[in-house]
Design a protein around this motif. Structure first.
Motif, short mmCIF file in Angstrom:
data_model
loop_
_atom_site.label_atom_id
_atom_site.label_comp_id
_atom_site.label_asym_id
_atom_site.label_seq_id
_atom_site.Cartn_x
_atom_site.Cartn_y
_atom_site.Cartn_z
N ILE A 191 0.87 -1.17 0.00
CA ILE A 191 0.00 0.00 0.00
C ILE A 191 0.90 1.23 0.00
CG2 ILE A 191 -1.70 1.28 1.36
CD1 ILE A 191 -2.70 -1.49 2.36
N LEU A 192 0.48 2.27 -0.71
CA LEU A 192 1.32 3.45 -0.89
C LEU A 192 1.86 3.98 0.44
CD1 LEU A 192 2.26 5.37 -3.14
CD2 LEU A 192 0.30 6.81 -2.61
N ASP A 246 -8.16 -2.23 -0.92
CA ASP A 246 -7.35 -3.16 -1.72
C ASP A 246 -6.44 -2.42 -2.69
OD1 ASP A 246 -10.22 -5.35 -1.99
OD2 ASP A 246 -8.57 -5.40 -0.54
N SER A 247 -6.61 -1.11 -2.80
CA SER A 247 -5.74 -0.32 -3.68
C SER A 247 -4.30 -0.43 -3.18
CB SER A 247 -6.17 1.15 -3.67
OG SER A 247 -7.46 1.29 -4.23
N ALA A 248 -3.43 -0.90 -4.05
CA ALA A 248 -2.04 -1.15 -3.67
C ALA A 248 -1.27 -1.57 -4.90
CB ALA A 248 -1.96 -2.26 -2.61
N MET A 249 0.04 -1.69 -4.73
CA MET A 249 0.88 -2.34 -5.75
C MET A 249 0.98 -3.80 -5.34
SD MET A 249 2.69 -1.77 -8.48
CE MET A 249 3.70 -0.31 -8.67
N TYR A 250 0.69 -4.69 -6.27
CA TYR A 250 0.77 -6.12 -6.01
C TYR A 250 1.98 -6.68 -6.75
CZ TYR A 250 -3.75 -5.87 -3.80
OH TYR A 250 -4.78 -5.56 -2.93
N SER A 276 1.83 -4.85 -10.25
CA SER A 276 0.57 -4.42 -10.86
C SER A 276 -0.08 -3.45 -9.89
CB SER A 276 -0.39 -5.61 -11.07
OG SER A 276 0.10 -6.49 -12.03
N ARG A 277 -0.27 -2.23 -10.37
CA ARG A 277 -0.90 -1.24 -9.48
C ARG A 277 -2.41 -1.36 -9.62
NH1 ARG A 277 0.38 2.46 -6.37
NH2 ARG A 277 2.55 2.62 -7.02
#
Lengths: 110, 115
Positions: free
Chosen positions: B38-39, B86-90, B110-111
């Protein structure tokens, strides 16, 4: 709960300086400690350490692990602006799971 | 040099939708992982996968998440009924060995942005 703590959280230096980044850990079923460099996206691998007291070197970077005191350091000598990044310490436990520290943001000014 | 590849690089979705993030691990690697960041926060472990089954999962990896290796090369992360948080870089990662050998190699990520 596994825990990895890095210090300092951020560091600003000038080109040519030497820096030391610290990582301490409390992890069950320790297998290895890894250092990564994160610039824009993916962490890129730097070192993996499994044994105490054996220094790993790659150019201007070096790292060592102390399994008795549960810490590692990453040294960068003669820093360059291209070394500016977030440096991540991660400890690897059973099944390969990595627990990451919060990272050290290194900024190298010309 | 072999690398882990991920698609898409960025996905925007509406809350409640399902997303599938895809990864192609390095070909001779046997262990596969998903992490997220997460950012502004730490990289967090989600799940490890070996021999077509989950080896370990974190408490983040609840029933909303699932992983699959559908065809011997792709490794996917499905997130059902996405939430704002759930917004995050995976990041997908793979390693040759498990607990004893090999470093983890990470994909570019994957952002995911959930609106």
């Amino acid at each position: 709960e596994d825990k990895v703590v890095q210090s300092p959280l951020s560091l600003v230096v000038h080109e040519g300086d030497t820096v030391t980044l610290n990582c301490s850990y409390e992890v069950t079923n320790f297998r290895s400690l890894l250092w990564y460099k994160q610039e824009k996206k993916a962490p890129t691998f730097l070192f993996m350490l499994t044994s105490s007291g054996i220094e790993k070197k790659s150019g201007r970077l070096s790292s060592i692990l102390d399994k008795k005191e549960l810490f590692s350091i990453l040294n960068i000598t003669a820093t360059q602006t291209g070394d500016s990044a977030i440096y991540l310490c991660a400890v690897r436990a059973l099944y390969g799971k990595l627990t990451f520290g919060q990272g050290t943001i290194l900024t190298v000014h010309p | 040099e072999p690398e882990v590849t991920q698609t898409p690089s960025h996905q925007v979705t509406q809350m409640g939708q399902e997303v599938i993030l895809r990864c192609v691990p390095i070909s001779n690697h046997l262990y596969f992982y998903w992490y997220r960041q997460i950012l502004g926060q730490k990289v967090e472990f989600l799940v490890s996968f070996y021999n077509n089954e989950i080896s370990e999962k974190s408490e983040i990896f609840d029933d909303q998440f699932s992983v699959e290796r559908p065809d011997g090369s792709n490794f996917t992360l499905k997130i059902r009924s996405t939430k704002l948080e759930d917004s995050a870089m995976y990041f997908c990662a793979s390693s040759e060995g498990g607990q004893f050998t090999g470093e983890l190699f990470f994909g570019e990520g994957s952002r995911l942005t959930v609106l």
